[in-house]
Design a protein around this motif. Structure first.
Motif, PDB file in Angstrom:
ATOM      1  N   ARG A   1       0.875  -1.171   0.000  1.00 40.30           N
ATOM      2  CA  ARG A   1       0.000   0.000   0.000  1.00 40.30           C
ATOM      3  C   ARG A   1       0.915   1.225   0.000  1.00 40.30           C
ATOM      4  O   ARG A   1       1.943   1.235   0.693  1.00 40.30           O
ATOM      5  CB  ARG A   1      -0.864   0.048   1.267  1.00 40.30           C
ATOM      6  CG  ARG A   1      -1.872  -1.081   1.402  1.00 40.30           C
ATOM      7  CD  ARG A   1      -2.994  -0.974   0.389  1.00 40.30           C
ATOM      8  NE  ARG A   1      -4.079  -1.911   0.646  1.00 40.30           N
ATOM      9  CZ  ARG A   1      -4.218  -3.096   0.053  1.00 40.30           C
ATOM     10  NH1 ARG A   1      -3.314  -3.526  -0.817  1.00 40.30           N
ATOM     11  NH2 ARG A   1      -5.255  -3.866   0.326  1.00 40.30           N
TER      12      ARG A   1
ATOM     13  N   VAL B   1       1.370   4.431   1.433  1.00 44.11           N
ATOM     14  CA  VAL B   1       0.786   5.125   2.583  1.00 44.11           C
ATOM     15  C   VAL B   1       1.889   5.820   3.376  1.00 44.11           C
ATOM     16  O   VAL B   1       2.940   5.227   3.623  1.00 44.11           O
ATOM     17  CB  VAL B   1       0.079   4.118   3.525  1.00 44.11           C
ATOM     18  CG1 VAL B   1      -0.491   4.834   4.748  1.00 44.11           C
ATOM     19  CG2 VAL B   1      -1.021   3.350   2.797  1.00 44.11           C
TER      20      VAL B   1
ATOM     21  N   TYR C   1      -4.051   3.688  14.752  1.00 42.02           N
ATOM     22  CA  TYR C   1      -3.148   4.103  13.673  1.00 42.02           C
ATOM     23  C   TYR C   1      -3.906   4.957  12.674  1.00 42.02           C
ATOM     24  O   TYR C   1      -5.092   4.722  12.422  1.00 42.02           O
ATOM     25  CB  TYR C   1      -2.607   2.856  12.991  1.00 42.02           C
ATOM     26  CG  TYR C   1      -2.154   3.021  11.560  1.00 42.02           C
ATOM     27  CD1 TYR C   1      -0.827   3.315  11.249  1.00 42.02           C
ATOM     28  CD2 TYR C   1      -3.054   2.867  10.506  1.00 42.02           C
ATOM     29  CE1 TYR C   1      -0.424   3.455   9.926  1.00 42.02           C
ATOM     30  CE2 TYR C   1      -2.648   3.009   9.187  1.00 42.02           C
ATOM     31  CZ  TYR C   1      -1.336   3.307   8.908  1.00 42.02           C
ATOM     32  OH  TYR C   1      -0.924   3.441   7.605  1.00 42.02           O
TER      33      TYR C   1
ATOM     34  N   GLN D   1      -3.184   7.512   2.359  1.00 40.15           N
ATOM     35  CA  GLN D   1      -2.910   6.646   1.216  1.00 40.15           C
ATOM     36  C   GLN D   1      -3.184   7.401  -0.075  1.00 40.15           C
ATOM     37  O   GLN D   1      -4.132   8.188  -0.143  1.00 40.15           O
ATOM     38  CB  GLN D   1      -3.795   5.392   1.313  1.00 40.15           C
ATOM     39  CG  GLN D   1      -3.599   4.403   0.176  1.00 40.15           C
ATOM     40  CD  GLN D   1      -4.041   2.967   0.479  1.00 40.15           C
ATOM     41  OE1 GLN D   1      -3.971   2.115  -0.389  1.00 40.15           O
ATOM     42  NE2 GLN D   1      -4.445   2.687   1.701  1.00 40.15           N
TER      43      GLN D   1
ATOM     44  N   HIS E   1      -5.963  -8.287   0.209  1.00 44.62           N
ATOM     45  CA  HIS E   1      -5.447  -8.947   1.407  1.00 44.62           C
ATOM     46  C   HIS E   1      -6.492  -8.827   2.522  1.00 44.62           C
ATOM     47  O   HIS E   1      -7.526  -8.173   2.356  1.00 44.62           O
ATOM     48  CB  HIS E   1      -4.077  -8.371   1.813  1.00 44.62           C
ATOM     49  CG  HIS E   1      -4.086  -6.959   2.348  1.00 44.62           C
ATOM     50  ND1 HIS E   1      -2.996  -6.111   2.256  1.00 44.62           N
ATOM     51  CD2 HIS E   1      -5.036  -6.232   2.994  1.00 44.62           C
ATOM     52  CE1 HIS E   1      -3.290  -4.951   2.816  1.00 44.62           C
ATOM     53  NE2 HIS E   1      -4.521  -4.998   3.274  1.00 44.62           N
TER      54      HIS E   1
ATOM     55  N   HIS F   1      -6.695  -8.789   7.127  1.00 45.38           N
ATOM     56  CA  HIS F   1      -6.004  -8.825   8.420  1.00 45.38           C
ATOM     57  C   HIS F   1      -7.055  -8.778   9.518  1.00 45.38           C
ATOM     58  O   HIS F   1      -8.191  -8.322   9.289  1.00 45.38           O
ATOM     59  CB  HIS F   1      -4.989  -7.678   8.555  1.00 45.38           C
ATOM     60  CG  HIS F   1      -5.378  -6.420   7.849  1.00 45.38           C
ATOM     61  ND1 HIS F   1      -6.430  -5.637   8.269  1.00 45.38           N
ATOM     62  CD2 HIS F   1      -4.881  -5.813   6.740  1.00 45.38           C
ATOM     63  CE1 HIS F   1      -6.553  -4.605   7.462  1.00 45.38           C
ATOM     64  NE2 HIS F   1      -5.640  -4.684   6.510  1.00 45.38           N
TER      65      HIS F   1
ATOM     66  N   ARG G   1     -11.596   3.666   5.681  1.00 43.79           N
ATOM     67  CA  ARG G   1     -11.035   4.792   4.903  1.00 43.79           C
ATOM     68  C   ARG G   1     -11.985   5.958   5.058  1.00 43.79           C
ATOM     69  O   ARG G   1     -13.209   5.771   5.020  1.00 43.79           O
ATOM     70  CB  ARG G   1     -10.918   4.518   3.402  1.00 43.79           C
ATOM     71  CG  ARG G   1     -10.934   3.091   2.997  1.00 43.79           C
ATOM     72  CD  ARG G   1      -9.562   2.497   2.847  1.00 43.79           C
ATOM     73  NE  ARG G   1      -9.601   1.097   3.231  1.00 43.79           N
ATOM     74  CZ  ARG G   1      -8.648   0.495   3.919  1.00 43.79           C
ATOM     75  NH1 ARG G   1      -7.589   1.175   4.324  1.00 43.79           N
ATOM     76  NH2 ARG G   1      -8.722  -0.779   4.235  1.00 43.79           N
TER      77      ARG G   1
ATOM     78  N   HIS H   1      -9.952  -7.162   1.135  1.00 42.73           N
ATOM     79  CA  HIS H   1     -10.123  -5.851   0.511  1.00 42.73           C
ATOM     80  C   HIS H   1      -8.980  -5.519  -0.429  1.00 42.73           C
ATOM     81  O   HIS H   1      -7.816  -5.807  -0.139  1.00 42.73           O
ATOM     82  CB  HIS H   1     -10.292  -4.742   1.564  1.00 42.73           C
ATOM     83  CG  HIS H   1      -9.194  -4.684   2.588  1.00 42.73           C
ATOM     84  ND1 HIS H   1      -9.050  -5.610   3.594  1.00 42.73           N
ATOM     85  CD2 HIS H   1      -8.184  -3.797   2.764  1.00 42.73           C
ATOM     86  CE1 HIS H   1      -8.017  -5.293   4.346  1.00 42.73           C
ATOM     87  NE2 HIS H   1      -7.468  -4.203   3.856  1.00 42.73           N
TER      88      HIS H   1
ATOM     89  N   HIS I   1      -8.030  -2.263  -3.537  1.00 40.31           N
ATOM     90  CA  HIS I   1      -8.448  -0.943  -4.007  1.00 40.31           C
ATOM     91  C   HIS I   1      -8.152  -0.795  -5.502  1.00 40.31           C
ATOM     92  O   HIS I   1      -7.171  -1.359  -5.992  1.00 40.31           O
ATOM     93  CB  HIS I   1      -7.697   0.172  -3.261  1.00 40.31           C
ATOM     94  CG  HIS I   1      -7.624  -0.014  -1.784  1.00 40.31           C
ATOM     95  ND1 HIS I   1      -8.733  -0.261  -1.003  1.00 40.31           N
ATOM     96  CD2 HIS I   1      -6.569   0.009  -0.918  1.00 40.31           C
ATOM     97  CE1 HIS I   1      -8.368  -0.373   0.258  1.00 40.31           C
ATOM     98  NE2 HIS I   1      -7.063  -0.214   0.343  1.00 40.31           N
TER      99      HIS I   1
ATOM    100  N   ASP J   1      -6.519   6.412   6.196  1.00 44.87           N
ATOM    101  CA  ASP J   1      -6.714   5.046   6.678  1.00 44.87           C
ATOM    102  C   ASP J   1      -6.722   5.065   8.195  1.00 44.87           C
ATOM    103  O   ASP J   1      -5.821   5.648   8.818  1.00 44.87           O
ATOM    104  CB  ASP J   1      -5.535   4.146   6.279  1.00 44.87           C
ATOM    105  CG  ASP J   1      -5.512   3.824   4.800  1.00 44.87           C
ATOM    106  OD1 ASP J   1      -6.576   3.537   4.238  1.00 44.87           O
ATOM    107  OD2 ASP J   1      -4.404   3.841   4.223  1.00 44.87           O
TER     108      ASP J   1
ATOM    109  N   LEU K   1      -6.822   2.319  11.399  1.00 50.53           N
ATOM    110  CA  LEU K   1      -6.775   0.903  11.808  1.00 50.53           C
ATOM    111  C   LEU K   1      -6.504   0.808  13.304  1.00 50.53           C
ATOM    112  O   LEU K   1      -5.994   1.744  13.919  1.00 50.53           O
ATOM    113  CB  LEU K   1      -5.679   0.127  11.062  1.00 50.53           C
ATOM    114  CG  LEU K   1      -5.917  -0.205   9.581  1.00 50.53           C
ATOM    115  CD1 LEU K   1      -5.353   0.885   8.686  1.00 50.53           C
ATOM    116  CD2 LEU K   1      -5.298  -1.557   9.213  1.00 50.53           C
TER     117      LEU K   1
HETATM  118  O1  GTQ Z   1      -5.368  -0.120   2.485  1.00 48.24           O
HETATM  119  O2  GTQ Z   1      -5.505  -2.147   3.220  1.00 48.24           O
HETATM  120  O3  GTQ Z   1      -2.747   2.343   5.889  1.00 48.24           O
HETATM  121  O4  GTQ Z   1      -3.830  -2.924   5.037  1.00 48.24           O
HETATM  122  C1  GTQ Z   1      -2.441   0.088   6.492  1.00 48.24           C
HETATM  123  C2  GTQ Z   1      -2.717  -1.257   6.256  1.00 48.24           C
HETATM  124  C3  GTQ Z   1      -3.841   0.679   4.650  1.00 48.24           C
HETATM  125  C4  GTQ Z   1      -5.068  -1.000   3.303  1.00 48.24           C
HETATM  126  C5  GTQ Z   1      -3.003   1.035   5.672  1.00 48.24           C
HETATM  127  C6  GTQ Z   1      -3.575  -1.625   5.240  1.00 48.24           C
HETATM  128  C7  GTQ Z   1      -4.151  -0.648   4.424  1.00 48.24           C
END
Ligand code: GTQ
Length: 340
Positions: free
Chosen positions: A61, A63, A82, A86, A97, A99, A105, A138, A140, A152, A154
Motif C-alpha cells: 500500500r 501510505v 493508527y 494513502q 489482502h 487482516h 477509509r 479488501h 483498491h 486510513d 486501523l
Molecule cells: O489499504 O488495506 O494504511 O492494510 C495500512 C494497512 C492501509 C489498506 C493502511 C492496510 C491498508
C-alpha cells in the motif's frame, strides 16, 4: 543477604513489587503518545512524489503513516490506533489482502476509486466513510481521473499488543465482484429499515460506505436545532444498524459540527482519539498544547489527555471526523470520562 538477595531473586525470574508499585499502579494513566498534528498541506506534495516514484507493484500500500513522536517503535498514532494517508493513481490497483485488524477509509480528495470488500465494490467520494472490518478481504482500484487520497484508520497497535494479529494475501491481485456494487450501503444506510429476510447481527456494521451525502443530510435535518455536547458540539456517531452501537468492536467513528464561535468545555476520556478536519479551522488545546488545525489536517489526542476544541471563525462551521478505541475500552469495563 542485602543487595545480593535482589540479584538472586532477579536470576530466579522475579522482581520486588514494592520497587515498581507506583509505576504499575499509577493514580491515573499517562500516555506515551503526545498531542500532535499532521499538516495535510505539508504532506500532500510528498504523497504525490511517492505516487510518482513508487509503483503499487513495489508497495503493498502507498501510505505515509502518521507516527506519534512518543510512539516511534513500533510506529503508531496513538497507543491503540493508527492513521495513515494513502494515495492511488488512475489505473492502479492495490492487491487484495485481509487482516484481523479492523480498518476504515475516510475519503479526502478525488473520485473514481473503489474498494472491493468481500466481493462488493464500494465506490468512494470525498467525505465518505468506508469500512473494512477485521478479516474482510479488501483491494483498491482507481478508474477515475487524478490522484485519489484518503485517510486510513486501523486498530493494529491494539491488535498487535493483544497478540491477535493475522494477515493473509488473497492470492489474486483483485477480487471478483460477485455482489451488486455498493449493495450494503443501499440496503442498510437507512438503518431503521433493515432487510428482514436475512438477519445476521454482527459486531461489525454491514455498511460498506457511509456516504458524505447522508452525513450532510443528517446535519441539514437537525439544522441549528440540536443542543449538542458542551465539549464536542453536534456530535453524530456512525452506527451499526444491527445493534445501534459502534461500527466495529474496536473502533467507533463520529463526526462533529462545531458552530462558529464554539468553545468546548474541557474534557478527557480513557479512549484515545484521532481527528481529521473535514472543513473549517480552529484550535484544540490538549494538555496545554495548542494544535492549530485547518482543512484536511489530522491530529491525535492521547487517552486521558484533556482537550478543548475552539472554532474561532465568526461565520464558518468546522466539521471534525474522529475515531476512538472507545468500543474496546467499554467492552473491557475501562471506559471513563471527565468533564471539567
Ligand atoms: O489499504 O488495506 O494504511 O492494510 C495500512 C494497512 C492501509 C489498506 C493502511 C492496510 C491498508
Amino acid at each position: 543477604m542485602g543487595d545480593d538477595a535482589y540479584d538472586a531473586i532477579a536470576k530466579l525470574g522475579t522482581a520486588p513489587l514494592w520497587r515498581y508499585f507506583g509505576d504499575l499502579f499509577a493514580a491515573q494513566p499517562k500516555s506515551r503518545a503526545e498531542p500532535f498534528l499532521w499538516s495535510y498541506a505539508a504532506l500532500r506534495p510528498y504523497l504525490l512524489h511517492f505516487a510518482d516514484v513508487l509503483s503499487l507493484r513495489e508497495a503493498e500500500r502507498r501510505v505515509l503513516m502518521l507516527v506519534n513522536p512518543g510512539l516511534a517503535d513500533p510506529p503508531a498514532t496513538t497507543t491503540t490506533l493508527y492513521a495513515g494517508i494513502q494515495v492511488i493513481l488512475p489505473g492502479e490497483t492495490a492487491q487484495a489482502h485481509r487482516h484481523t485488524s479492523g480498518a476504515f477509509r475516510f475519503v479526502i480528495e478525488g473520485s473514481g476509486a473503489y474498494t472491493t470488500v468481500n466481493g462488493e465494490r464500494v465506490h468512494m467520494h470525498p467525505g465518505d466513510l468506508l469500512l473494512t472490518p477485521g478479516w474482510h478481504w479488501h483491494d483498491h482500484a482507481h478508474e477515475g481521473e487524478g490522484p485519489m487520497l484518503w485517510l486510513d484508520g486501523l486498530d493494529f497497535p491494539l491488535v498487535n499488543a493483544l497478540e491477535a494479529g493475522f494477515f493473509e494475501l488473497y492470492g489474486e491481485r483483485t477480487q471478483k465482484a460477485d455482489v451488486p456494487d455498493d449493495i450494503s450501503s443501499r440496503q442498510f444506510i437507512h438503518g431503521r429499515l433493515t432487510p428482514a429476510w436475512s438477519p445476521r447481527p454482527s459486531p461489525n456494521s454491514p455498511i460498506g460506505n457511509y456516504p458524505w451525502s447522508e452525513t450532510a443530510r443528517a446535519f441539514d435535518a437537525i439544522a441549528d436545532d440540536a443542543v449538542g455536547s458542551d465539549s464536542d458540539g453536534v456530535l453524530l456517531e456512525y452506527t451499526n444498524p444491527w445493534t445501534g452501537g459502534p461500527v466495529m468492536p474496536t473502533i467507533g467513528c463520529r463526526v462533529a459540527r462545531l458552530r462558529p464561535g464554539f468553545r468546548g468545555v474541557p474534557r478527557r476520556q480513557t479512549p484515545s482519539t484521532i481527528y481529521h478536519v473535514v472543513r473549517g479551522e480552529g484550535v484544540t488545546t490538549v494538555d496545554g498544547r495548542r494544535l492549530e488545525w485547518g482543512p484536511k489536517d489530522v491530529f491525535a489526542v492521547p487517552g486521558w489527555a484533556t482537550y478543548e476544541h475552539v472554532n474561532a471563525a465568526r461565520g464558518d462551521d468546522a466539521i471534525l471526523f474522529s475515531y476512538t478505541d472507545a468500543p474496546a475500552l467499554t467492552a473491557l469495563g475501562l471506559y471513563r470520562e471527565e468533564v471539567r
